[in-house]
Design a protein around this motif. Structure first.
Motif, PDB file in Angstrom:
ATOM      1  N   MET A 153      67.264 -34.505  40.002  1.00 27.05           N
ATOM      2  CA  MET A 153      66.306 -33.959  41.170  1.00 27.05           C
ATOM      3  C   MET A 153      65.594 -35.208  41.821  1.00 27.05           C
ATOM      4  SD  MET A 153      67.165 -31.103  41.384  1.00 27.05           S
ATOM      5  CE  MET A 153      66.208 -30.755  42.782  1.00 27.05           C
ATOM      6  N   THR A 154      64.894 -36.284  40.828  1.00 24.36           N
ATOM      7  CA  THR A 154      64.427 -37.332  41.708  1.00 24.36           C
ATOM      8  C   THR A 154      65.201 -38.268  42.381  1.00 24.36           C
ATOM      9  OG1 THR A 154      62.649 -37.228  39.817  1.00 24.36           O
ATOM     10  CG2 THR A 154      62.912 -39.315  41.312  1.00 24.36           C
ATOM     11  N   LEU A 155      66.404 -38.496  41.707  1.00 31.46           N
ATOM     12  CA  LEU A 155      67.455 -39.553  42.519  1.00 31.46           C
ATOM     13  C   LEU A 155      67.950 -38.598  43.754  1.00 31.46           C
ATOM     14  CD1 LEU A 155      69.395 -40.718  39.485  1.00 31.46           C
ATOM     15  CD2 LEU A 155      67.699 -42.098  41.061  1.00 31.46           C
ATOM     16  N   VAL A 156      68.256 -37.322  43.672  1.00 29.40           N
ATOM     17  CA  VAL A 156      68.739 -36.816  45.042  1.00 29.40           C
ATOM     18  C   VAL A 156      67.787 -36.827  46.203  1.00 29.40           C
ATOM     19  CG1 VAL A 156      69.272 -34.638  45.917  1.00 29.40           C
ATOM     20  CG2 VAL A 156      70.394 -35.227  43.897  1.00 29.40           C
ATOM     21  N   ALA A 157      66.428 -36.559  45.699  1.00 32.64           N
ATOM     22  CA  ALA A 157      65.404 -36.561  46.897  1.00 32.64           C
ATOM     23  C   ALA A 157      65.291 -38.122  47.589  1.00 32.64           C
ATOM     24  CB  ALA A 157      64.056 -36.070  46.234  1.00 32.64           C
ATOM     25  N   GLN A 158      65.590 -38.749  46.609  1.00 33.92           N
ATOM     26  CA  GLN A 158      65.499 -40.382  47.005  1.00 33.92           C
ATOM     27  C   GLN A 158      66.818 -40.826  47.629  1.00 33.92           C
ATOM     28  OE1 GLN A 158      64.200 -42.886  44.061  1.00 33.92           O
ATOM     29  NE2 GLN A 158      62.231 -42.194  43.664  1.00 33.92           N
ATOM     30  N   PHE A 159      67.918 -39.984  47.509  1.00 31.27           N
ATOM     31  CA  PHE A 159      69.099 -40.313  48.175  1.00 31.27           C
ATOM     32  C   PHE A 159      69.053 -39.853  49.668  1.00 31.27           C
ATOM     33  CE2 PHE A 159      73.605 -39.276  49.396  1.00 31.27           C
ATOM     34  CZ  PHE A 159      74.005 -40.371  49.262  1.00 31.27           C
ATOM     35  N   TYR A 160      68.700 -38.655  49.718  1.00 30.26           N
ATOM     36  CA  TYR A 160      68.547 -37.979  51.026  1.00 30.26           C
ATOM     37  C   TYR A 160      67.497 -38.427  51.946  1.00 30.26           C
ATOM     38  CZ  TYR A 160      72.608 -35.149  49.977  1.00 30.26           C
ATOM     39  OH  TYR A 160      73.913 -34.857  49.682  1.00 30.26           O
ATOM     40  N   ALA A 161      66.549 -39.060  51.209  1.00 28.94           N
ATOM     41  CA  ALA A 161      65.329 -39.695  52.145  1.00 28.94           C
ATOM     42  C   ALA A 161      66.016 -40.801  53.064  1.00 28.94           C
ATOM     43  CB  ALA A 161      64.231 -40.055  51.305  1.00 28.94           C
ATOM     44  N   PRO A 162      66.689 -41.776  52.436  1.00 26.26           N
ATOM     45  CA  PRO A 162      67.193 -42.942  53.391  1.00 26.26           C
ATOM     46  C   PRO A 162      68.159 -42.429  54.192  1.00 26.26           C
ATOM     47  CG  PRO A 162      67.835 -43.335  50.967  1.00 26.26           C
ATOM     48  CD  PRO A 162      66.687 -42.154  51.081  1.00 26.26           C
ATOM     49  N   VAL A 177      71.914 -50.034  51.291  1.00 24.39           N
ATOM     50  CA  VAL A 177      71.896 -50.505  49.804  1.00 24.39           C
ATOM     51  C   VAL A 177      71.452 -49.599  48.868  1.00 24.39           C
ATOM     52  CG1 VAL A 177      71.223 -52.342  48.208  1.00 24.39           C
ATOM     53  CG2 VAL A 177      72.173 -52.888  50.552  1.00 24.39           C
ATOM     54  N   THR A 178      70.369 -48.629  49.325  1.00 22.41           N
ATOM     55  CA  THR A 178      69.778 -47.864  48.446  1.00 22.41           C
ATOM     56  C   THR A 178      70.670 -46.765  48.063  1.00 22.41           C
ATOM     57  OG1 THR A 178      67.610 -48.410  49.026  1.00 22.41           O
ATOM     58  CG2 THR A 178      67.563 -46.476  47.985  1.00 22.41           C
ATOM     59  N   LEU A 179      71.571 -46.295  49.130  1.00 24.32           N
ATOM     60  CA  LEU A 179      72.461 -45.070  48.956  1.00 24.32           C
ATOM     61  C   LEU A 179      73.477 -45.353  47.898  1.00 24.32           C
ATOM     62  CD1 LEU A 179      72.855 -43.713  52.606  1.00 24.32           C
ATOM     63  CD2 LEU A 179      71.451 -42.880  50.586  1.00 24.32           C
ATOM     64  N   THR A 210      61.030 -55.550  50.551  1.00 22.30           N
ATOM     65  CA  THR A 210      61.251 -54.172  50.924  1.00 22.30           C
ATOM     66  C   THR A 210      62.255 -53.963  49.841  1.00 22.30           C
ATOM     67  OG1 THR A 210      60.957 -54.793  53.323  1.00 22.30           O
ATOM     68  CG2 THR A 210      62.090 -52.544  52.531  1.00 22.30           C
ATOM     69  N   GLY A 211      63.308 -54.822  49.471  1.00 22.30           N
ATOM     70  CA  GLY A 211      64.135 -54.427  48.614  1.00 22.30           C
ATOM     71  C   GLY A 211      63.507 -54.240  47.183  1.00 22.30           C
ATOM     72  N   PHE A 212      62.398 -55.071  46.597  1.00 22.58           N
ATOM     73  CA  PHE A 212      61.555 -54.634  45.506  1.00 22.58           C
ATOM     74  C   PHE A 212      60.833 -53.573  45.683  1.00 22.58           C
ATOM     75  CE2 PHE A 212      57.542 -55.330  43.300  1.00 22.58           C
ATOM     76  CZ  PHE A 212      57.865 -55.476  41.919  1.00 22.58           C
ATOM     77  N   LEU A 213      60.345 -53.104  46.645  1.00 23.03           N
ATOM     78  CA  LEU A 213      59.733 -51.732  46.685  1.00 23.03           C
ATOM     79  C   LEU A 213      60.804 -50.777  46.547  1.00 23.03           C
ATOM     80  CD1 LEU A 213      57.311 -52.434  50.003  1.00 23.03           C
ATOM     81  CD2 LEU A 213      56.644 -52.185  47.653  1.00 23.03           C
TER      82      LEU A 213
END
Length: 785
Positions: free
Chosen positions: A482-491, A338-340, A210-213
């Motif tokens: 913009m990509t990172l913000v979407a991926q930040f708020y998704a988790p 961790v992703t955050l 999951t971390g690799f994903l």
């Protein structure tokens, strides 16, 4: 938190067990109830119940002051006052037991006033509160008067013996090792994590996958920045064939890396999905087995208190919820955190101001989630209760479908199920409505981050005329943000939504551990002895017992049965005949006195060695879904076909079995539905013959069959009882005439003992009265015929 003042032990004294507090009232409820009271009124006593009148689940509180008794029901924003009774009008208090719940009544000169309904889980707490409430009554009844109200004095003595919780002082339910009022939901999660330790290797592997994903999801943002700023950013004035070739090579290189990342993510995702599914099924299966194994250890008294559907819901529905939490939610929670951190570090490394603007909504969302989390447990607990009620209804109605059809009650049962299912649906919909509102609100807050990045980031791009990274924010950096913000708020959004899954897991964990924490009331002592082949001597020494300890069924019963005797147990309904049998089998332990088999106290011998030498033939024999041969051999699964045939012949069952097309391989259906009552009874006798017990119990074995079948069954029983100690219960007293002795029970006491002729000669005796009544009924039937 309940209001509870704890007293410290005096110097030099050992710390005593805390006494139950007279005031058990949440602070929030206390503040809402206070406006109903007058200025000088003081709450002297308060207790919470888990039902509301007339008979539905909910929360209610009984509150007593120096002047009156009030009952409040939780409803909406504030409690609703349901009962307001002056203390001066109250003469006495009485608890009445019902099916699955009890009712507390206040008796006045004008009649009874229902106060509180509660389940067994709150019985001890309510009983302790009633003790304090009696002290507030102006004129307490005498002990003799209280006995007329169901033995309240004895009940109070047992309440004093109830085990108090070391934290809150409330009496704990007798079958639980943990206090439900003090159960820490965080501890439930910790216990679930401890159960997951046995799977640490596959969990670690799936965690790494999951971390690799997650890496495969984040890394393309950096590649997109390079794609825009390095590969696609070409100044027309500097355009040359050599530079164009370099840019083209970089373009294909980045696209190739992106393709490899996608391929790796696809393969890893497939493996991870399979591993998560395998792990989830493994965890669920092991948890189900643990629950079922523990259920097998629990005594008959536990099943007397719980409905089958209630138990099935915990073995099936709750374990599935915990599967999702232990295998998916837990890992996603850690990886999201961790992703955050990783995404936040990447954003700050590119542009600190933009990163700060992007993260402004994050603490707002976290604050909203923490506030919301505190309100959600009751929502799911309420929904889960409704689901249990639906399971209980199904498990009660489906086995009795023949009765439903016989009395043409299909429409009624449909309406009951429809109502129960509708309640469960409404509870789920209410929960979904609350969570939907919360989810939309957090989405709106998080969308402000996107607007901020577009606004301020776009301004910075326009202020960078060269478009070079060293000169400020570029289009590539803005796209990356913009990509990172979407991926930040998704988790982050997933973490907030996990509050729902966390509460579901906590609720299911509480219900599962309620079963696992239930202490078996029948366990072998450490020094219990193996009971070898017994002779069959049975002795009761001053035995007292009650299914509810407050109401004894047997009182000081003593008798001795010699090996090989046939004993008839006689008495009116409720006299204690079946209870005597239950104590011999040690389904329950006597609350007073001793039950001895071959001079061994049954509490000092291993249960399996005792029950393996006792055979039972019930009035309504229970057959399992399977073949006739399997049911006969149920107590001796290793028996050969020759032994099964011999047992069936001895039970007069062989002939009717052969009339079935499949013979001994005939499926009997659920609970033996394909067989008649007499056929089921003879299969039950064959099962007892094959077991070859030293002590035989016949509980109304011929009461529900016709005369011809009774003769066949009686012939089989005569073979079965030979050489064994036998206890026979029968309402047809003629079937007990050949017993060596009769034990006549009345109101829980041994009223008479002797042979049929001896007891019949006693004209004023209980047995003679029963015989006369049966004779009169037989004459009435004869005249009517």
């Amino acid at each position: 938190m309940a209001v509870d003042e704890k007293r410290e032990p005096a110097a030099g004294q050992a710390a005593a067990e805390p006494e139950p507090s007279p005031i058990q009232l949440p602070e929030s409820a206390r503040s809402q109830i206070q406006p109903f009271l007058e200025t000088d009124e003081e709450i002297r006593l308060a207790v919470e119940a888990d039902m509301v009148l007339p008979a539905s689940f909910g929360t209610s509180w009984l509150v007593a002051t120096q002047r009156r008794i009030c009952v409040f029901v939780a409803g909406g924003k504030a409690p609703v006052l349901k009962v307001d009774l002056p203390l001066s009008c109250t003469v006495s208090l009485r608890s009445r037991d019902g099916l699955g719940s009890s009712l507390l009544e206040a008796h006045t000169l004008e009649g009874a006033v229902p106060l509180l309904r509660y389940t067994e889980a709150r019985a001890d707490a309510v009983g302790a509160a009633v003790e304090h409430l009696r002290e507030l009554l102006p004129d307490r009844p005498a002990e003799e008067e209280e006995e007329a109200y169901g033995g309240e004095a004895a009940e109070r003595e047992l309440r004093k013996k109830a085990k108090p919780c070391p934290q809150c002082g409330n009496p704990m339910p007798r079958w639980m090792s943990l206090c439900p009022d003090c159960l820490d939901k965080r501890q439930l999660i910790v216990r679930l994590l401890q159960r997951a330790q046995r799977y640490w290797k596959p969990i670690t592997f799936t965690f790494l996958l999951t971390g690799f994903l997650r890496f495969c999801a984040i890394y393309p943002a950096e590649l997109q920045r390079r794609l825009v700023d390095d590969a696609l950013n070409l100044n027309l004035q500097e355009r040359t064939p050599a530079l164009l070739d370099v840019k083209m090579d970089l373009l294909w290189q980045i696209i190739g890396i992106l393709a490899l990342v996608r391929i790796a993510a696809t393969v890893a995702g497939a493996v991870q999905q399979f591993m998560m599914t395998w792990l989830g099924e493994k965890v669920t299966n092991d948890l189900r087995i643990d629950i079922y194994t523990h259920l097998q250890k629990l005594g008959v008294s536990y099943y007397d208190q719980k409905e089958t559907g209630w138990i099935m819901d915990r073995v099936t529905g709750d374990t599935t919820t915990l599967q999702s939490f232990m295998t998916e939610t837990l890992q996603r929670t850690v990886l999201n955190a961790v992703t955050l951190l990783v995404i936040a570090a990447m954003m700050f490394s590119q542009h600190a101001v933009l990163a700060m603007l992007a993260l402004i909504p994050a603490p707002v969302v976290c604050f909203m989630s923490s506030r919301f989390l505190k309100r959600t447990h009751k929502i799911w607990h309420w929904a889960w209760r409704r689901r249990s009620r639906m399971f209980a209804l199904l498990s009660n109605v489906l086995p009795g479908v023949r009765v439903v059809k016989a009395f043409v009650q299909e429409d009624r049962e449909f309406e009951r199920f429809q109502h129960t299912s509708q309640e469960y649906m409404n509870a789920r919909v209410d929960a979904a409505r609350v969570f939907a509102g919360f989810s939309r609100a957090t989405n709106f807050v998080m969308s402000l981050s996107t607007l901020t990045i577009w606004g301020y980031g776009g301004y910075l791009v326009l202020q960078n005329p060269t478009g070079q990274p060293q000169d400020g924010v570029t289009v590539g950096v803005l796209v990356m943000f913009m990509t990172l913000v979407a991926q930040f708020y998704a988790p982050l959004q997933e973490l907030t939504n996990m509050s729902q899954q966390l509460q579901q897991a906590a609720t299911s964990g509480q219900r599962v551990f309620e079963v696992l924490d239930t202490l078996p009331d029948m366990e072998d002592d450490a020094d219990a002895v193996e009971l070898k082949e017994i002779a069959g001597k049975v002795e009761f020494r001053n035995v007292t017992f009650g299914y509810d300890e407050r109401r004894p069924v047997l009182r000081n019963v003593s008798f001795t049965i010699q090996p090989g005797e046939m004993i008839g147990l006689v008495g009116p309904s409720g006299a204690g005949k079946s209870t005597t049998i239950n104590l011999i089998c040690r389904y329950y332990d006597a609350t007073g006195g001793q039950v001895l088999i071959d001079d061994h106290d049954v509490r000092q011998v291993k249960i399996r060695s005792l029950r393996s030498q006792i055979g039972i033939v019930l009035q309504e024999p229970f057959l399992f879904h399977g073949t006739i041969a399997e049911n006969i051999a149920y107590g001796c699964p290793d028996a050969g076909m020759a032994e099964i045939l011999a047992a069936a012949k001895a039970a007069n069952a062989h002939d009717f079995i052969l009339r079935f097309p499949d013979g001994y391989d005939t499926m009997v259906g659920e609970r033996g539905a394909r067989l008649s009552g007499g056929e089921r009874q003879r299969i039950s006798i064959a099962r007892a013959i094959l077991k070859n017990p030293r002590i035989l119990i016949l509980d109304e074995a011929t009461s529900s069959v016709d005369t011809e079948t009774e003769a066949l069954i009686q012939e089989a029983i005569d073979r079965l009882v030979h050489g064994r100690t036998t206890f026979a219960i029968a309402h047809r007293l003629s079937t007990l005439q050949h017993a060596n002795r009769l034990l006549v029970l009345e109101k829980g006491r041994l009223a008479e003992t002797g042979t049929h002729q001896e007891l019949l000669a006693n004209e004023g005796g209980t047995y003679r009265r029963l015989v006369d009544v049966h004779r009169q009924l037989a004459e009435m039937v004869g005249v009517g015929g």
